[in-house]
Design a protein around this motif. Structure first.
Motif, PDB file in Angstrom:
ATOM      1  N   MET A   1       0.887  -1.229  -0.120  1.00 49.70           N
ATOM      2  CA  MET A   1      -0.120  -0.060  -0.041  1.00 49.70           C
ATOM      3  C   MET A   1       0.876   1.282   0.019  1.00 49.70           C
ATOM      4  SD  MET A   1      -3.015   0.930   2.530  1.00 49.70           S
ATOM      5  CE  MET A   1      -3.514  -0.843   2.603  1.00 49.70           C
ATOM      6  N   ASP A   2       0.905   2.167  -0.892  1.00 50.45           N
ATOM      7  CA  ASP A   2       1.396   3.580  -0.967  1.00 50.45           C
ATOM      8  C   ASP A   2       0.635   4.535  -0.131  1.00 50.45           C
ATOM      9  OD1 ASP A   2      -0.366   4.740  -2.516  1.00 50.45           O
ATOM     10  OD2 ASP A   2       0.706   4.008  -4.325  1.00 50.45           O
ATOM     11  N   ASN A   3       1.497   5.597  -0.174  1.00 48.63           N
ATOM     12  CA  ASN A   3       1.056   6.565   1.049  1.00 48.63           C
ATOM     13  C   ASN A   3      -0.181   7.330   0.341  1.00 48.63           C
ATOM     14  OD1 ASN A   3       3.083   6.169   2.700  1.00 48.63           O
ATOM     15  ND2 ASN A   3       4.590   7.788   1.837  1.00 48.63           N
ATOM     16  N   LYS A   4      -0.180   7.377  -0.878  1.00 49.55           N
ATOM     17  CA  LYS A   4      -1.343   7.961  -1.829  1.00 49.55           C
ATOM     18  C   LYS A   4      -2.780   7.159  -1.190  1.00 49.55           C
ATOM     19  CE  LYS A   4      -3.171   9.753  -6.011  1.00 49.55           C
ATOM     20  NZ  LYS A   4      -2.976   9.777  -7.306  1.00 49.55           N
ATOM     21  N   GLU A   5      -2.610   5.804  -1.407  1.00 49.05           N
ATOM     22  CA  GLU A   5      -3.843   5.252  -1.154  1.00 49.05           C
ATOM     23  C   GLU A   5      -4.156   5.119   0.377  1.00 49.05           C
ATOM     24  OE1 GLU A   5      -3.426   0.985  -3.388  1.00 49.05           O
ATOM     25  OE2 GLU A   5      -1.442   1.396  -2.435  1.00 49.05           O
ATOM     26  N   ILE A   6      -3.233   5.346   1.249  1.00 47.54           N
ATOM     27  CA  ILE A   6      -3.480   5.650   2.724  1.00 47.54           C
ATOM     28  C   ILE A   6      -4.313   6.866   2.810  1.00 47.54           C
ATOM     29  CG2 ILE A   6      -2.329   5.820   4.952  1.00 47.54           C
ATOM     30  CD1 ILE A   6      -0.272   3.707   4.162  1.00 47.54           C
ATOM     31  N   GLY A   7      -3.865   7.974   2.192  1.00 46.95           N
ATOM     32  CA  GLY A   7      -4.330   9.296   2.327  1.00 46.95           C
ATOM     33  C   GLY A   7      -5.790   9.292   1.722  1.00 46.95           C
ATOM     34  N   GLU A   8      -5.958   8.181   0.701  1.00 47.38           N
ATOM     35  CA  GLU A   8      -7.437   8.237  -0.010  1.00 47.38           C
ATOM     36  C   GLU A   8      -8.190   7.564   1.234  1.00 47.38           C
ATOM     37  OE1 GLU A   8      -6.895   6.411  -3.630  1.00 47.38           O
ATOM     38  OE2 GLU A   8      -5.809   8.054  -4.416  1.00 47.38           O
ATOM     39  N   LEU A   9      -7.756   6.778   1.897  1.00 53.72           N
ATOM     40  CA  LEU A   9      -8.448   6.103   2.862  1.00 53.72           C
ATOM     41  C   LEU A   9      -8.873   7.009   4.260  1.00 53.72           C
ATOM     42  CD1 LEU A   9      -6.847   2.349   3.186  1.00 53.72           C
ATOM     43  CD2 LEU A   9      -8.928   3.008   2.048  1.00 53.72           C
ATOM     44  N   PHE A  10      -7.889   7.900   4.421  1.00 56.28           N
ATOM     45  CA  PHE A  10      -8.258   8.935   5.467  1.00 56.28           C
ATOM     46  C   PHE A  10      -9.318   9.698   4.989  1.00 56.28           C
ATOM     47  CE2 PHE A  10      -3.431   8.948   7.042  1.00 56.28           C
ATOM     48  CZ  PHE A  10      -3.702   7.860   7.882  1.00 56.28           C
ATOM     49  N   VAL A  11      -9.305  10.250   3.794  1.00 60.67           N
ATOM     50  CA  VAL A  11     -10.506  10.919   2.864  1.00 60.67           C
ATOM     51  C   VAL A  11     -11.812  10.304   3.250  1.00 60.67           C
ATOM     52  CG1 VAL A  11     -11.242  12.158   0.912  1.00 60.67           C
ATOM     53  CG2 VAL A  11      -8.720  12.441   1.508  1.00 60.67           C
ATOM     54  N   LYS A  12     -11.685   8.993   2.856  1.00 57.02           N
ATOM     55  CA  LYS A  12     -12.776   8.166   3.236  1.00 57.02           C
ATOM     56  C   LYS A  12     -13.458   8.145   4.560  1.00 57.02           C
ATOM     57  CE  LYS A  12     -12.226   5.986  -1.195  1.00 57.02           C
ATOM     58  NZ  LYS A  12     -11.993   4.685  -1.907  1.00 57.02           N
ATOM     59  N   GLY A  13     -12.445   8.703   5.546  1.00 57.81           N
ATOM     60  CA  GLY A  13     -12.712   8.523   7.045  1.00 57.81           C
ATOM     61  C   GLY A  13     -12.317   7.306   7.773  1.00 57.81           C
ATOM     62  N   GLN A  14     -11.416   6.702   7.052  1.00 54.16           N
ATOM     63  CA  GLN A  14     -10.752   5.421   7.815  1.00 54.16           C
ATOM     64  C   GLN A  14      -9.492   5.916   8.658  1.00 54.16           C
ATOM     65  OE1 GLN A  14      -9.660   2.113   5.412  1.00 54.16           O
ATOM     66  NE2 GLN A  14     -10.039   0.578   6.847  1.00 54.16           N
ATOM     67  N   ASP A  15      -9.125   5.654   9.798  1.00 52.58           N
ATOM     68  CA  ASP A  15      -8.240   5.879  10.633  1.00 52.58           C
ATOM     69  C   ASP A  15      -6.873   5.088  10.501  1.00 52.58           C
ATOM     70  OD1 ASP A  15      -9.463   8.288  11.752  1.00 52.58           O
ATOM     71  OD2 ASP A  15     -10.690   7.128  13.094  1.00 52.58           O
ATOM     72  N   CYS A  16      -5.921   5.452  11.020  1.00 50.73           N
ATOM     73  CA  CYS A  16      -4.701   4.828  10.878  1.00 50.73           C
ATOM     74  C   CYS A  16      -4.634   3.433  11.566  1.00 50.73           C
ATOM     75  CB  CYS A  16      -3.435   5.572  11.253  1.00 50.73           C
ATOM     76  SG  CYS A  16      -3.696   6.439  13.005  1.00 50.73           S
ATOM     77  N   GLY A  17      -5.225   3.335  12.619  1.00 46.52           N
ATOM     78  CA  GLY A  17      -5.149   1.921  13.293  1.00 46.52           C
ATOM     79  C   GLY A  17      -6.168   0.930  12.614  1.00 46.52           C
ATOM     80  N   GLN A  18      -7.012   1.395  11.885  1.00 43.54           N
ATOM     81  CA  GLN A  18      -7.988   0.646  11.139  1.00 43.54           C
ATOM     82  C   GLN A  18      -7.147   0.184   9.753  1.00 43.54           C
ATOM     83  OE1 GLN A  18     -11.001   3.912  11.071  1.00 43.54           O
ATOM     84  NE2 GLN A  18     -12.681   2.319  11.785  1.00 43.54           N
ATOM     85  N   ILE A  19      -6.577   0.926   9.187  1.00 45.94           N
ATOM     86  CA  ILE A  19      -5.889   0.585   8.061  1.00 45.94           C
ATOM     87  C   ILE A  19      -4.783  -0.355   8.329  1.00 45.94           C
ATOM     88  CG2 ILE A  19      -4.096   1.377   6.319  1.00 45.94           C
ATOM     89  CD1 ILE A  19      -5.875   4.265   6.555  1.00 45.94           C
ATOM     90  N   VAL A  20      -4.160  -0.342   9.597  1.00 44.54           N
ATOM     91  CA  VAL A  20      -3.097  -1.465   9.823  1.00 44.54           C
ATOM     92  C   VAL A  20      -3.866  -2.621  10.295  1.00 44.54           C
ATOM     93  CG1 VAL A  20      -1.579  -2.141  11.860  1.00 44.54           C
ATOM     94  CG2 VAL A  20      -1.405   0.365  10.981  1.00 44.54           C
ATOM     95  N   LEU A  21      -4.794  -2.619  11.096  1.00 46.73           N
ATOM     96  CA  LEU A  21      -5.528  -3.932  11.503  1.00 46.73           C
ATOM     97  C   LEU A  21      -6.203  -4.586  10.267  1.00 46.73           C
ATOM     98  CD1 LEU A  21      -6.088  -5.766  13.650  1.00 46.73           C
ATOM     99  CD2 LEU A  21      -8.163  -4.546  14.306  1.00 46.73           C
ATOM    100  N   GLU A  22      -6.724  -3.942   9.466  1.00 48.67           N
ATOM    101  CA  GLU A  22      -7.448  -4.495   8.243  1.00 48.67           C
ATOM    102  C   GLU A  22      -6.555  -5.096   7.470  1.00 48.67           C
ATOM    103  OE1 GLU A  22     -11.128  -3.425   4.998  1.00 48.67           O
ATOM    104  OE2 GLU A  22      -9.661  -1.663   5.763  1.00 48.67           O
ATOM    105  N   HIS A  23      -5.276  -4.427   7.337  1.00 49.49           N
ATOM    106  CA  HIS A  23      -4.133  -4.837   6.391  1.00 49.49           C
ATOM    107  C   HIS A  23      -3.858  -6.282   6.721  1.00 49.49           C
ATOM    108  CE1 HIS A  23      -0.633  -4.939   3.664  1.00 49.49           C
ATOM    109  NE2 HIS A  23      -0.163  -5.684   4.757  1.00 49.49           N
ATOM    110  N   PHE A  24      -3.883  -6.718   7.990  1.00 50.22           N
ATOM    111  CA  PHE A  24      -3.654  -8.022   8.460  1.00 50.22           C
ATOM    112  C   PHE A  24      -4.904  -8.858   8.903  1.00 50.22           C
ATOM    113  CE2 PHE A  24       0.116  -5.551   9.263  1.00 50.22           C
ATOM    114  CZ  PHE A  24       0.908  -6.338   9.176  1.00 50.22           C
ATOM    115  N   ALA A  25      -6.050  -8.457   8.668  1.00 53.72           N
ATOM    116  CA  ALA A  25      -7.575  -9.117   9.115  1.00 53.72           C
ATOM    117  C   ALA A  25      -7.408 -10.440   8.591  1.00 53.72           C
ATOM    118  CB  ALA A  25      -8.499  -8.264   8.653  1.00 53.72           C
ATOM    119  N   ASP A  26      -7.310 -10.666   7.282  1.00 56.96           N
ATOM    120  CA  ASP A  26      -7.493 -12.097   6.826  1.00 56.96           C
ATOM    121  C   ASP A  26      -6.571 -13.007   7.296  1.00 56.96           C
ATOM    122  OD1 ASP A  26      -9.235 -11.224   5.059  1.00 56.96           O
ATOM    123  OD2 ASP A  26      -7.944 -10.765   3.288  1.00 56.96           O
TER     124      ASP A  26
END
Length: 142
Positions: A1-26
């Protein structure tokens, strides 16, 4: 995941911890919805500029994968403690702090601080790097 994708997730309302945990969810055997709910309260350093949500997300990942079950589970507790320490050591090698206030230079929990963070674009320049560093460290240790 690149920084731009993470920024887009922030814009959509997702927070940093959510992105980290979701990355490992499966890999952790939890749904993406569960991952987002579990980490939802940690954004902005629990809303008051304290421990970075990405670090908190990492602690959830470590807890789910290595966490002990309470009493009489000291071997697992020792393993989890080692993984937590390893994460913190690797984090500290990259960053001087783990508190949002120090990482961003402003208090995200205050109106003025949040305004400065947004005005200077720190949410999109600093936070994605922190999320990526967290994911990279976890990929290395789990």
């Amino acid at each position: 995941m690149d920084n731009k994708e993470i920024g887009e997730l922030f814009v959509k309302g997702q927070d940093c911890g959510q992105i980290v945990l979701e990355h490992f969810a499966d890999r952790l055997g939890i749904s993406h919805e569960e991952a987002n709910r579990l980490a939802s309260a940690f954004g902005g350093g629990i809303g008051i500029g304290e421990t970075c949500g990405a670090v908190m997300g990492a602690m959830i990942v470590i807890g789910i994968k290595y966490g002990h079950l309470g009493q009489c589970d000291n071997l697992r507790k020792d393993e989890m403690t080692k993984k937590r320490s390893e994460f913190i050591q690797k984090w500290n090698n990259k960053h001087d702090a783990c508190r949002c206030k120090e990482l961003l230079g402003y208090d995200i929990g205050s109106e003025d601080g949040l305004h400065k963070i947004l005005e200077e674009g720190l949410l999109f320049s600093v936070c994605p790097v922190l999320v990526n560093d967290t994911i990279d460290i976890l990929e290395d240790i789990i």
